[in-house]
Enzyme design. Structure first.
Site, PDB file in Angstrom:
ATOM      1  N   VAL A   1      -5.373   0.478   3.035  1.00 19.42           N
ATOM      2  CA  VAL A   1      -5.506  -0.979   2.916  1.00 19.42           C
ATOM      3  C   VAL A   1      -6.761  -1.316   2.106  1.00 19.42           C
ATOM      4  CG1 VAL A   1      -5.965  -3.098   4.229  1.00 19.42           C
ATOM      5  CG2 VAL A   1      -4.183  -1.503   5.003  1.00 19.42           C
TER       6      VAL A   1
ATOM      7  N   LYS B   1      -5.379  11.023   0.625  1.00 19.60           N
ATOM      8  CA  LYS B   1      -5.473   9.673   1.184  1.00 19.60           C
ATOM      9  C   LYS B   1      -6.736   9.048   0.611  1.00 19.60           C
ATOM     10  CE  LYS B   1      -6.730   7.555   5.583  1.00 19.60           C
ATOM     11  NZ  LYS B   1      -7.063   7.873   6.977  1.00 19.60           N
TER      12      LYS B   1
ATOM     13  N   SER C   1     -12.890   1.911  10.359  1.00 19.89           N
ATOM     14  CA  SER C   1     -12.196   1.959   9.069  1.00 19.89           C
ATOM     15  C   SER C   1     -12.862   1.074   8.022  1.00 19.89           C
ATOM     16  CB  SER C   1     -10.747   1.516   9.249  1.00 19.89           C
ATOM     17  OG  SER C   1     -10.105   1.448   7.996  1.00 19.89           O
ATOM     18  N   ALA C   2     -12.881   1.581   6.799  1.00 19.11           N
ATOM     19  CA  ALA C   2     -13.382   0.784   5.667  1.00 19.11           C
ATOM     20  C   ALA C   2     -12.479  -0.420   5.392  1.00 19.11           C
ATOM     21  CB  ALA C   2     -13.488   1.661   4.421  1.00 19.11           C
ATOM     22  N   ASP C   3     -11.286  -0.448   6.003  1.00 19.78           N
ATOM     23  CA  ASP C   3     -10.422  -1.631   5.838  1.00 19.78           C
ATOM     24  C   ASP C   3     -11.152  -2.899   6.286  1.00 19.78           C
ATOM     25  OD1 ASP C   3      -8.479   0.224   5.171  1.00 19.78           O
ATOM     26  OD2 ASP C   3      -7.169  -0.177   6.889  1.00 19.78           O
TER      27      ASP C   3
ATOM     28  N   ASP D   1     -16.540   5.883  14.077  1.00 21.49           N
ATOM     29  CA  ASP D   1     -15.350   5.830  13.227  1.00 21.49           C
ATOM     30  C   ASP D   1     -14.804   4.403  13.150  1.00 21.49           C
ATOM     31  OD1 ASP D   1     -13.015   6.189  11.837  1.00 21.49           O
ATOM     32  OD2 ASP D   1     -12.321   7.901  13.018  1.00 21.49           O
TER      33      ASP D   1
ATOM     34  N   LYS E   1      -2.526  -0.726  15.793  1.00 21.93           N
ATOM     35  CA  LYS E   1      -2.070   0.131  16.885  1.00 21.93           C
ATOM     36  C   LYS E   1      -3.193   0.299  17.882  1.00 21.93           C
ATOM     37  CE  LYS E   1       1.319   3.091  14.692  1.00 21.93           C
ATOM     38  NZ  LYS E   1       1.200   3.109  13.240  1.00 21.93           N
TER      39      LYS E   1
ATOM     40  N   GLU F   1       0.831  -1.219   0.000  1.00 24.70           N
ATOM     41  CA  GLU F   1       0.000   0.000   0.000  1.00 24.70           C
ATOM     42  C   GLU F   1       0.862   1.265   0.000  1.00 24.70           C
ATOM     43  OE1 GLU F   1      -1.171   2.006   3.255  1.00 24.70           O
ATOM     44  OE2 GLU F   1      -0.816   0.447   4.749  1.00 24.70           O
TER      45      GLU F   1
HETATM   46  N1  PSU Z   1      -2.363   2.218  10.717  1.00 26.82           N
HETATM   47  C1  PSU Z   1      -1.028   2.250  10.816  1.00 26.82           C
HETATM   48  N2  PSU Z   1      -0.305   2.733   9.773  1.00 26.82           N
HETATM   49  C2  PSU Z   1      -0.897   3.172   8.623  1.00 26.82           C
HETATM   50  C3  PSU Z   1      -2.324   3.118   8.535  1.00 26.82           C
HETATM   51  C4  PSU Z   1      -3.014   2.633   9.588  1.00 26.82           C
HETATM   52  O1  PSU Z   1      -0.491   1.860  11.843  1.00 26.82           O
HETATM   53  O2  PSU Z   1      -0.188   3.607   7.702  1.00 26.82           O
HETATM   54  C5  PSU Z   1      -2.992   3.574   7.267  1.00 26.82           C
HETATM   55  C6  PSU Z   1      -3.288   2.368   6.357  1.00 26.82           C
HETATM   56  O3  PSU Z   1      -3.156   2.778   5.006  1.00 26.82           O
HETATM   57  C7  PSU Z   1      -4.744   2.077   6.664  1.00 26.82           C
HETATM   58  C8  PSU Z   1      -5.288   3.468   6.869  1.00 26.82           C
HETATM   59  O4  PSU Z   1      -5.426   1.387   5.638  1.00 26.82           O
HETATM   60  O5  PSU Z   1      -4.253   4.156   7.572  1.00 26.82           O
HETATM   61  C9  PSU Z   1      -6.592   3.471   7.641  1.00 26.82           C
HETATM   62  O6  PSU Z   1      -7.137   4.742   7.633  1.00 26.82           O
HETATM   63  P1  PSU Z   1      -8.626   4.951   8.196  1.00 26.82           P
HETATM   64  O7  PSU Z   1      -8.522   4.666   9.668  1.00 26.82           O
HETATM   65  O8  PSU Z   1      -8.949   6.382   7.913  1.00 26.82           O
HETATM   66  O9  PSU Z   1      -9.496   3.983   7.461  1.00 26.82           O
HETATM   67 MN    MN Z   2     -12.038   6.546   9.966  1.00 34.06          MN
END
Ligand code: PSU
Ligand code: MN
Length: 308
Positions: free
Chosen positions: A110, A90, A144-146, A142, A163, A29
């Site tokens: 991701v 992003k 994540s879409a992951d 909140d 994390k 990624e």
């Molecule tokens: N967590 C990490 N390092 C990262 C990310 C998350 O420890 O680099 C990045 C990854 O690309 C992950 C994204 O897919 O942040 C998630 O963002 P969000 O929470 O906005 O979905």
């Molecule tokens: Mn988010």
């Protein structure tokens, strides 16, 4: 799936040939490059990770959007340009169409990387940490879409857990809800990114890449389109003390709230604050675990090419 998936996607010649020959390919990624690490460590790490994937006998496919073109496999000049560029967006899955239409430059999360990898015919992917359910999600929603992407896209992901900027217990619950097979690699415990164990027990442990490849194949034979998530703890020597990290993570979360950071800015903000608060120590750990994940993903990809 063919390698001519979409006229919006540029698959590099090296990746295209590897896919055509059914050789091992590992997707990587790029939000970690644009929003997860400072320059120049971001570019150095991305290059080192690609080299490690090659050393394990696979072809790396770093995925990013440059000038509205979705790139699968970056040329050297492209990686440097991407890593230095200011105003890189992003892009999660839902942002891709906008970014393409705007001819913009974006790191792919991701979720977005999985979606693109699937279109390109790549089935293994290595990252650092996945996104998940944020602390306070009962108020902010909140999530994540992951996590949804893992539930619906057949690309398997090696990560070092997540994390504890996230609510790990809730993240594990959503992964279950989404039907995501979750495997601990040589561990019984979900890892917490900087440290090897989060205290959250896993249902399934596997101890070698062959076993993981068998499970990925079984998942496909069952007709599932979910990504298998492999949780690979940070190497012992690179791990950071959990209590020390917890203090800093809590400080970073408090600051984010006080400053009103919201939505897609939350994760990049917290990543940058934690880097600063640990005086670069977290960056070193981050680099080590991404390399560790890339090597494992390459090994699994290698076994998959030989597993019917
Ligand atoms: N967590 C990490 N390092 C990262 C990310 C998350 O420890 O680099 C990045 C990854 O690309 C992950 C994204 O897919 O942040 C998630 O963002 P969000 O929470 O906005 O979905
Ligand atoms: Mn988010």
């Amino acid at each position: 799936m063919t390698t001519t998936a979409s006229d919006l996607i540029d698959i590099s010649p090296e990746v295209r040939e590897a896919l055509a020959d059914r050789r091992a390919v590992v997707a990587l990624e790029s939000t970690i490059i644009s929003h997860g690490m400072p320059h120049p460590q971001n570019v150095e790490t991305a290059a080192a990770v690609e080299a490690l994937v090659r050393a394990e006998g696979a072809v790396p496919a770093t995925i990013a959007v440059i000038d509205g073109r979705i790139k699968v496999g970056l040329a050297d000049g492209e990686l440097e340009r991407f890593g230095q560029a200011k105003d890189v967006a992003k892009a999660s899955r839902r942002d891709l169409a906008f970014i393409v239409a705007a001819k913009a430059i974006a790191g792919t999360t991701v979720a977005a990387t999985m979606a693109i990898a699937a279109r390109a015919g790549i089935e293994m992917f290595a990252t650092g940490g996945i996104g998940g359910v944020h602390r306070g999600a009962d108020q902010t929603f909140d999530i994540s879409a992951d996590l949804t992407e893992l539930g619906r896209t057949p690309v398997s992901v090696v990560c070092a857990g997540c994390k504890s900027i996230l609510d790990i217990a809730k993240t594990l619950e959503v992964l279950e809800t989404e039907g995501v097979p979750l495997l601990g690699y040589r561990t019984d415990m979900f890892p917490a990114f900087f440290s090897r164990a989060s205290g959250h027990k896993l249902d399934h442990r596997v101890d070698d890449p062959e076993a993981i490849a068998k499970i990925i194949r079984a998942e496909r034979r069952l007709g599932s389109a979910a990504g298998v998530l492999i949780a690979n703890p940070i190497p012992e020597d690179d791990a950071l003390p959990a209590d020390e990290m917890e203090e800093r993570i809590e400080a970073a979360c408090r600051e984010a709230e006080a400053e009103g950071v919201a939505q897609k800015d939350v994760t990049p903000y917290l990543l940058a604050r934690i880097n600063t608060l640990t005086g670069g120590k977290s960056l070193q750990a981050n680099i080590a675990l991404v390399k560790n994940n890339a090597a494992l993903a390459a090994q699994i990809a290698g076994v998959l090419t030989r597993t019917p």
